[in-house]
Design an enzyme around this catalytic site. Structure first.
Site, PDB file in Angstrom:
ATOM      1  N   LYS A  36      31.999 -65.590 -31.455  1.00 57.20           N
ATOM      2  CA  LYS A  36      32.445 -65.213 -32.578  1.00 57.20           C
ATOM      3  C   LYS A  36      33.954 -66.002 -32.946  1.00 57.20           C
ATOM      4  O   LYS A  36      34.375 -66.184 -33.974  1.00 57.20           O
ATOM      5  CB  LYS A  36      33.101 -63.660 -32.584  1.00 57.20           C
ATOM      6  CG  LYS A  36      31.734 -62.875 -32.346  1.00 57.20           C
ATOM      7  CD  LYS A  36      31.241 -62.128 -33.652  1.00 57.20           C
ATOM      8  CE  LYS A  36      30.349 -61.314 -33.711  1.00 57.20           C
ATOM      9  NZ  LYS A  36      28.965 -61.413 -34.509  1.00 57.20           N
ATOM     10  N   LYS A  63      20.049 -65.510 -32.619  1.00 60.00           N
ATOM     11  CA  LYS A  63      19.741 -64.318 -32.810  1.00 60.00           C
ATOM     12  C   LYS A  63      19.866 -63.587 -34.306  1.00 60.00           C
ATOM     13  O   LYS A  63      20.535 -64.423 -35.178  1.00 60.00           O
ATOM     14  CB  LYS A  63      20.571 -63.332 -32.030  1.00 60.00           C
ATOM     15  CG  LYS A  63      20.693 -61.904 -32.008  1.00 60.00           C
ATOM     16  CD  LYS A  63      21.590 -61.351 -31.218  1.00 60.00           C
ATOM     17  CE  LYS A  63      22.792 -61.120 -32.067  1.00 60.00           C
ATOM     18  NZ  LYS A  63      23.368 -59.808 -31.971  1.00 60.00           N
ATOM     19  N   LYS A  95      23.041 -59.476 -38.527  1.00 57.68           N
ATOM     20  CA  LYS A  95      23.170 -59.047 -40.057  1.00 57.68           C
ATOM     21  C   LYS A  95      24.497 -59.478 -40.413  1.00 57.68           C
ATOM     22  O   LYS A  95      24.282 -59.517 -41.639  1.00 57.68           O
ATOM     23  CB  LYS A  95      23.381 -57.410 -39.560  1.00 57.68           C
ATOM     24  CG  LYS A  95      24.584 -56.728 -38.689  1.00 57.68           C
ATOM     25  CD  LYS A  95      24.694 -55.124 -38.818  1.00 57.68           C
ATOM     26  CE  LYS A  95      24.745 -54.784 -37.263  1.00 57.68           C
ATOM     27  NZ  LYS A  95      25.416 -55.475 -36.591  1.00 57.68           N
TER      28      LYS A  95
HETATM   29  N1  AQP Z   1      18.490 -59.862 -33.130  1.00 59.35           N
HETATM   30  C1  AQP Z   1      18.565 -58.577 -32.406  1.00 59.35           C
HETATM   31  N2  AQP Z   1      17.574 -58.489 -31.389  1.00 59.35           N
HETATM   32  C2  AQP Z   1      17.553 -57.475 -30.660  1.00 59.35           C
HETATM   33  N3  AQP Z   1      18.782 -56.508 -30.575  1.00 59.35           N
HETATM   34  C3  AQP Z   1      19.390 -56.654 -31.647  1.00 59.35           C
HETATM   35  N4  AQP Z   1      20.650 -56.048 -31.724  1.00 59.35           N
HETATM   36  C4  AQP Z   1      21.418 -56.814 -32.612  1.00 59.35           C
HETATM   37  N5  AQP Z   1      20.782 -57.603 -33.098  1.00 59.35           N
HETATM   38  C5  AQP Z   1      19.573 -57.708 -32.212  1.00 59.35           C
HETATM   39  C6  AQP Z   1      21.131 -54.911 -31.137  1.00 59.35           C
HETATM   40  O1  AQP Z   1      21.508 -53.819 -32.013  1.00 59.35           O
HETATM   41  C7  AQP Z   1      22.556 -53.209 -31.354  1.00 59.35           C
HETATM   42  C8  AQP Z   1      23.732 -53.192 -32.480  1.00 59.35           C
HETATM   43  O2  AQP Z   1      24.380 -54.262 -32.248  1.00 59.35           O
HETATM   44  P1  AQP Z   1      25.886 -54.361 -32.982  1.00 59.35           P
HETATM   45  O3  AQP Z   1      25.729 -54.169 -34.457  1.00 59.35           O
HETATM   46  O4  AQP Z   1      27.066 -53.607 -32.268  1.00 59.35           O
HETATM   47  O5  AQP Z   1      26.304 -55.877 -32.439  1.00 59.35           O
HETATM   48  P2  AQP Z   1      25.665 -56.974 -32.717  1.00 59.35           P
HETATM   49  O6  AQP Z   1      24.563 -57.274 -31.343  1.00 59.35           O
HETATM   50  O7  AQP Z   1      26.657 -58.324 -32.575  1.00 59.35           O
HETATM   51  O8  AQP Z   1      24.810 -57.190 -33.961  1.00 59.35           O
HETATM   52  P3  AQP Z   1      24.762 -58.275 -34.891  1.00 59.35           P
HETATM   53  O9  AQP Z   1      23.408 -57.987 -35.919  1.00 59.35           O
HETATM   54  O10 AQP Z   1      24.535 -59.517 -34.391  1.00 59.35           O
HETATM   55  O11 AQP Z   1      26.032 -58.186 -35.813  1.00 59.35           O
HETATM   56  P4  AQP Z   1      27.002 -59.254 -36.219  1.00 59.35           P
HETATM   57  O12 AQP Z   1      26.525 -60.201 -37.137  1.00 59.35           O
HETATM   58  O13 AQP Z   1      28.263 -58.538 -36.951  1.00 59.35           O
HETATM   59  O14 AQP Z   1      27.427 -59.667 -35.043  1.00 59.35           O
HETATM   60  C9  AQP Z   1      22.855 -53.784 -30.244  1.00 59.35           C
HETATM   61  O15 AQP Z   1      22.240 -53.014 -28.962  1.00 59.35           O
HETATM   62  C10 AQP Z   1      22.375 -55.124 -30.191  1.00 59.35           C
HETATM   63  O16 AQP Z   1      21.980 -55.465 -28.923  1.00 59.35           O
END
Ligand code: AQP
Length: 333
Positions: A115, A197, A200
């Site tokens: 990040k 990955k 969102k």
């Molecule tokens: N691509 C993914 N595959 C499997 N699991 C995923 N998770 C997120 N993306 C995937 C799981 O969803 C939960 C919530 O995640 P979060 O929003 O707390 O954080 P994150 O992992 O940082 O999600 P994003 O979508 O990647 O958000 P941004 O883009 O804002 O950083 C967690 O259990 C995560 O493992």
């Protein structure tokens, strides 16, 4: 609460609209745990502001995330569903745990490094101490299990280290949580860059499927998914990342195993396979999108759910916070 049931805590930050990764890596598994466990799930809006957010969009996405969670099958009567910022104990314990988390530990976190590279103009202290707030989220509820995708495992491990450090000084204050990683869907990759990955906050890359996307846009994204120059549909996560990601998604959506999917697409080529994956995802998400759309029309109901959730979460969280404040030597009010 049934004492024999395991306690679960998890959350998703409303940093973007929920994706197929959020669903398969997290929410789908939360729904499956509702009967056998005592579950707490939050919309982690405090974590979301570690990256700059448009305030109106953050509010919209937080409520929309709640509606989508319910539409995915998460029953707010069986589960405690709440908005993180509605329970001040998260920030309060977060500060205490900041004082029990080492600079070196936080510096080693992969998500902080990723990040910081992506937000070089805003490497704020919250981004750095994100894992100690996440430790507070988990430890406040004395969670046994934390269902997360692969990417969050490191943060749960740090939570255990922090809990162990605190317990060693003050006695058994915190339950030691375990990460709970799903067998299928633990790491859904971007359709445009299968090395990264599906996230969102990266929705304009074409590699992301959102739960509220229309069937046409889902089909378009799968048809454009990056694969390779071969034609065989077979699982090889090192050599064929794009196809292996599509196979994972297909198996999760169709409820079948990788060997079954490989057999189904033997000699069929990538075109037919991509269409089938798109159709399976469209059908899996259709009822969720329709139900979430209806729920979003009833803001009063959604407000009732998050108010009730905040009240129930605060009771549990308050018990732990009072104990922690006493242990560290704060004067009782
Ligand atoms: N691509 C993914 N595959 C499997 N699991 C995923 N998770 C997120 N993306 C995937 C799981 O969803 C939960 C919530 O995640 P979060 O929003 O707390 O954080 P994150 O992992 O940082 O999600 P994003 O979508 O990647 O958000 P941004 O883009 O804002 O950083 C967690 O259990 C995560 O493992």
């Amino acid at each position: 609460m049934d004492e024999a049931k395991k306690r679960i805590l998890s959350g998703i930050k409303p940093s973007g609209d929920l994706t197929l990764g959020s669903y398969l890596g997290a929410i789908k598994n939360w729904v499956a745990l509702a009967d056998s466990c005592d579950c707490y799930y939050c919309m982690a809006d405090m974590h979301a502001i570690t990256v700059r957010q448009d305030p109106a969009e953050l509010r919209r996405r937080t409520v929309s995330q709640l509606a989508q969670n319910i539409a995915c099958g998460l029953d707010p009567k069986k589960n405690v569903v709440f908005i993180q910022s509605h329970v001040p104990a998260h920030a309060q314990l977060g500060w205490v745990l900041d004082c029990y988390t080492m600079f070196g530990e936080l510096s080693r976190m992969t998500q902080f490094k990723d990040k910081s590279a992506k937000n070089a103009d805003n490497i704020n202290a919250g981004l750095f101490t994100y894992p100690s707030l996440m430790a507070a989220d988990i430890l406040l509820y004395q969670a046994d299990l934390v269902p997360v995708g692969e990417d969050q495992k490191q943060h749960v491990e740090l939570t255990r280290d922090i809990a162990h450090r605190f317990n060693t000084i003050y006695g058994e204050v915190f339950k030691m949580p375990e990460p709970w990683i799903p067998k299928v869907g633990a790491r859904i990759m971007s359709l445009q860059d299968p090395q990264s990955k599906m996230s969102k906050s990266e929705q304009d890359t074409g590699g992301c499927i959102c739960l509220m996307d229309s069937p046409e846009s889902i089909m378009r994204a799968f048809k454009r998914a990056v694969t390779d120059s071969d034609t065989r549909v077979c699982y090889d996560p090192d050599g064929k990342k794009g196809i292996s990601n599509l196979l994972n998604i297909y198996c999760a959506a169709a409820g079948i195993t990788i060997p079954q999917a490989e057999k189904e697409f033997e000699n069929k080529g990538y075109g037919a396979f991509k269409t089938a994956v798109g159709e399976a995802v469209v059908e899996m998400l259709r009822p969720i999108r329709e139900e979430a759309g209806k729920l979003l029309g009833d803001k009063a109901y959604l407000a009732e759910v998050y108010r009730d959730g905040a009240m129930r979460a605060s009771q549990t969280a308050g018990r732990t916070l009072r104990k922690v404040y006493k242990k560290v030597g704060f004067v009782e009010r």
